[in-house]
Design an enzyme around this catalytic site. Structure first.
Site, PDB file in Angstrom:
ATOM      1  N   PHE A   5       0.862  -1.171   0.000  1.00  0.00           N
ATOM      2  CA  PHE A   5       0.000   0.000   0.000  1.00  0.00           C
ATOM      3  C   PHE A   5       0.905   1.230   0.000  1.00  0.00           C
ATOM      4  CE2 PHE A   5      -2.997   2.935   2.086  1.00  0.00           C
ATOM      5  CZ  PHE A   5      -4.233   2.527   1.601  1.00  0.00           C
ATOM      6  N   SER A  56       0.118  12.603   5.291  1.00  0.00           N
ATOM      7  CA  SER A  56      -1.321  12.338   5.266  1.00  0.00           C
ATOM      8  C   SER A  56      -2.097  13.384   4.478  1.00  0.00           C
ATOM      9  CB  SER A  56      -1.842  12.274   6.708  1.00  0.00           C
ATOM     10  OG  SER A  56      -1.123  11.299   7.425  1.00  0.00           O
ATOM     11  N   PHE A  91       8.626   4.866   1.584  1.00  0.00           N
ATOM     12  CA  PHE A  91       8.326   3.935   2.698  1.00  0.00           C
ATOM     13  C   PHE A  91       7.223   2.936   2.332  1.00  0.00           C
ATOM     14  CE2 PHE A  91       9.489   7.734   5.613  1.00  0.00           C
ATOM     15  CZ  PHE A  91      10.846   7.432   5.517  1.00  0.00           C
ATOM     16  N   ARG A 119      16.169 -13.927  38.083  1.00  0.00           N
ATOM     17  CA  ARG A 119      17.260 -13.043  38.483  1.00  0.00           C
ATOM     18  C   ARG A 119      17.313 -12.940  40.012  1.00  0.00           C
ATOM     19  NH1 ARG A 119      22.094 -10.606  38.013  1.00  0.00           N
ATOM     20  NH2 ARG A 119      22.036  -8.340  38.296  1.00  0.00           N
ATOM     21  N   HIS A 154      14.386  -5.756  33.407  1.00  0.00           N
ATOM     22  CA  HIS A 154      15.626  -6.431  32.997  1.00  0.00           C
ATOM     23  C   HIS A 154      16.883  -5.657  33.403  1.00  0.00           C
ATOM     24  CE1 HIS A 154      12.844  -8.540  30.270  1.00  0.00           C
ATOM     25  NE2 HIS A 154      13.793  -9.409  30.021  1.00  0.00           N
ATOM     26  N   GLU A 172       0.914   4.937   9.659  1.00  0.00           N
ATOM     27  CA  GLU A 172      -0.515   5.023   9.310  1.00  0.00           C
ATOM     28  C   GLU A 172      -1.180   6.219   9.993  1.00  0.00           C
ATOM     29  OE1 GLU A 172      -2.480   1.261   9.642  1.00  0.00           O
ATOM     30  OE2 GLU A 172      -1.196   0.377   8.122  1.00  0.00           O
ATOM     31  N   GLU A 228      -0.205  12.348  16.274  1.00  0.00           N
ATOM     32  CA  GLU A 228      -0.748  13.721  16.161  1.00  0.00           C
ATOM     33  C   GLU A 228      -1.938  13.734  15.192  1.00  0.00           C
ATOM     34  OE1 GLU A 228       2.471  12.886  16.070  1.00  0.00           O
ATOM     35  OE2 GLU A 228       2.973  13.714  18.036  1.00  0.00           O
TER      36      GLU A 228
END
Lengths: 262, 374
Positions: B122, B131, B155, B262, B333, B358, B362
């Site tokens: 796409f 956009s 992209f 751990r 971790h 996509e 914002e």
């Protein structure tokens, strides 16, 4: 080639925990699965269907939720599924279960192979397959790890403790398979959707199976479970051996001999 | 309200998990390092029949819904977000054709897309536009027997995979959408972008140099491409959120495993209230994200509500929530979360995409606020 696979839905014993106080199995929340070696039996039937064509019918005796196991088998590629369920079957031991399956298989009609897993992980009896073979009057090959079929002759490798033996017979035959036989396929997503939305699970009651009432369920069972108990592992004293490797080995062997472990 | 999976959905989750654990997990680090999906894995994915889950069986689909598609992407992404991303972008292209294609276009493209023989992609973004449809510079000139396409898309994930591209170009009446086979004469791609994360699917720039498109390449009506973009990525946002959720769940699982193993001062760090707080924070964010995604997906599957809005709210929330969730899991971790030997490091890189793809967060806020203020 028309093959019938007998399967059992079992609790996933990898997920089963023991109640620390009572020692009993905690079954709540434990997922149900197709008994692993029964899945190998399904795979072998499907592999033979891929090779020779024909159909695969899966059959199980169990409660209504055993339908899930049959749907998964349909998604793997089985053509037909039969759920044998009735209160009259409750309490069946391996003998009554084998008899009931035998009656149902006779109703299904002609077949070339009956396939079962070697044993179920919840009972570990390994009895249903061989008993079913006897009831149906079929030659049987147990502990099968490899199958080759040429015309009407089957040649199978039986897994033994220290090797294998090759056994040959004519079809029809009953096989019980071990996990080394194959790697069961993962049901494809589109096939799962089809198995749930478009395929049928045929439900048979005691009436449909039409067997001798004296040989089904608890009444038809020759064995009774009188008591089930968890075995608590006994902890012995820990002894750390010190010294040279030779000395430690001698002491260890002596201790093993004292306990008749060698 | 029903918060239970169906038996069918449970089996789909179980089987995709079994596939991901047995076939994808051993390759996951390699997918990330080499930034591509091994061809042997692609062959296995085709056998899993996951390329056309929500589409009609008459086009080769499975006849399922968006919900099963989302569950599949969530499960795959737990093991490899790169693979989840590859699948999500495939669905972005395929869904636009399924929603807006004519009967002939569906018959032409969907069977190959549903089998996995063709991989969907796409392309809307260009070097100077994200956009904004007005800034689109690619153009499709109407000629006697179709269109001539020229320009460049930036992209374009899966643009280098053989298959079908849905893209957008200016025509006389505005921005229009087109669907056509990649790698026809005049179609070429750049070398792949070196991405921070989601490195399974190749992301390239795509060049159109006098690409001849037959007139049946036009998707929907001429000049109405922006509507196709909005609806296509509305469904796409559900899949991006499914990748996020899978990452959040997998990273928390890693954190819990690590916290139990751990040992510090003779005790597993799981016994420390500070560790427990991190795990609780991650869990809450994962759970809230899960129900938000499942609700929006169920609505989309049933055609309820305004999916453009619902998917914007969902992605806006989940992209940030799961970014924070993985941050908590990494914190469990300690410095080990910062090195490649631990899976959470890859997940931390993977999740960052979700606030910029996509429509950046914002842009999602604009959609959400516009809906609230109308």
């Amino acid at each position: 080639m028309h093959n019938i696979v007998c399967i059992k839905q079992v609790p996933d014993t990898r997920e089963v925990r023991l109640d620390p106080k009572t020692g009993n199995l905690i079954r709540e929340g434990v997922p149900s699965i197709i008994n692993p070696e029964d899945k190998n039996a399904i795979e072998e039937a499907l592999r033979l269907k891929d090779e020779f064509g024909g159909t695969v019918t899966v059959i199980t005796m169990g409660p209504p939720q055993a339908e899930e196991a049959l749907r998964e088998a349909l998604a793997m590629g089985a053509d037909k599924a039969v759920l044998i369920g009735d209160r009259a079957f409750a309490g069946a031991d391996t003998g009554a279960t084998s008899y009931t399956l035998g009656c149902a298989i006779n109703k299904l009609g002609k077949y070339d192979l009956i396939l079962c897993g070697r044993e179920a992980i919840d009972g570990n009896t390994a009895q249903v397959g061989p008993q079913l073979g006897e009831i149906l009057g079929l030659p049987q090959i147990t502990y099968v790890r490899k199958v080759v079929i040429r015309k009407n002759i089957i040649e199978a490798e039986r897994a033994l403790e220290d090797g294998y033996e090759v056994v040959s017979t004519q079809l029809p035959v009953l096989l019980t398979v071990v996990k080394e036989c194959n790697e069961p396929r993962i049901a494809a997503v589109a096939d799962i959707i089809e198995a749930y939305r478009e395929k049928e699970v045929i439900a048979w009651s005691a009436k449909d199976v039409d067997g001798d009432k004296a040989r089904i369920g608890l009444n038809g069972s020759w064995t009774r479970i009188r008591k089930a108990a968890a075995v608590k592992p006994q902890k012995g004293k820990v002894q750390i051996l010190e010294g040279s490797v030779g000395d430690v080995t001698k002491t260890l062997v002596a201790e093993f001999n004292k306990r008749n472990l060698l | 309200m029903n918060f239970e999976f169906t038996k069918e959905q449970l089996l789909i989750k179980k089987m995709v998990k079994a596939f991901a654990d047995s076939k994808v997990a051993p390759l996951a680090d390699g997918i990330d390092e080499q930034c591509n999906i091994p061809r042997e894995l692609l062959a296995e994915l085709k056998k899993l029949k996951i390329f056309g889950i929500p589409y009609d069986k008459k086009y080769g689909g499975a006849g399922g819904s968006y919900f099963e598609m989302v569950l599949m992407i969530e499960e795959l992404s737990k093991v490899s977000a790169g693979l989840g991303f590859f699948m999500a972008v495939h669905y972005l292209g395929a869904t636009a054709i399924n929603l807006f294609g004519t009967e002939e276009q569906k018959k032409k493209f969907l069977p190959r897309l549903c089998s996995g023989e063709a991989i969907g992609s796409f392309g809307f973004t260009e070097a100077d536009t994200g956009s904004d449809p007005k800034a689109v510079t690619c153009n499709a000139k109407l000629v006697d027997d179709g269109y001539i396409l020229n320009g460049q898309k930036r992209f374009t994930t899966n643009g280098s995979e053989p298959g079908v591209l849905v893209t957008f170009a200016k025509t006389e009446t505005g921005v229009s959408a087109f669907a056509f086979d990649k790698f026809q004469e005049g179609y070429s791609v750049s070398k792949p972008w070196e991405k921070m994360g989601n490195r399974g699917a190749e992301t390239v720039d795509v060049y159109f140099n006098d690409v001849k498109l037959p007139s049946d390449s036009l998707l929907g009506q001429e000049g109405k491409g922006f509507g196709i973009l909005l609806r296509g990525i509305a469904i796409g946002k559900l899949n991006m959120s499914a990748i996020s959720l899978g990452l959040g769940e997998a990273s928390l699982e890693e954190a819990i495993k690590y916290a139990k193993q751990r040992i510090v001062r003779g005790k597993p760090i799981a016994t420390l209230p500070t560790t427990q707080a991190l795990i609780a924070n991650a869990l809450v964010l994962n759970e809230s994200s899960r129900w938000m995604l499942y609700r929006a997906t169920e609505m989309a599957s049933k055609g309820l509500g305004d999916i453009d809005y619902e998917s914007a709210v969902t992605k806006l929330y989940i992209a940030k929530a799961i970014k924070d969730s993985i941050d908590y899991s990494l914190q469990v971790h300690g410095c080990y979360g910062y090195v490649r030997d631990f899976k959470v490091e890859r997940m931390y890189r993977d999740i960052r995409l979700m606030e910029v793809i996509e429509g950046a967060s914002e842009v999602q806020r604009v959609i959400v606020a516009s809906n609230a203020l109308k």
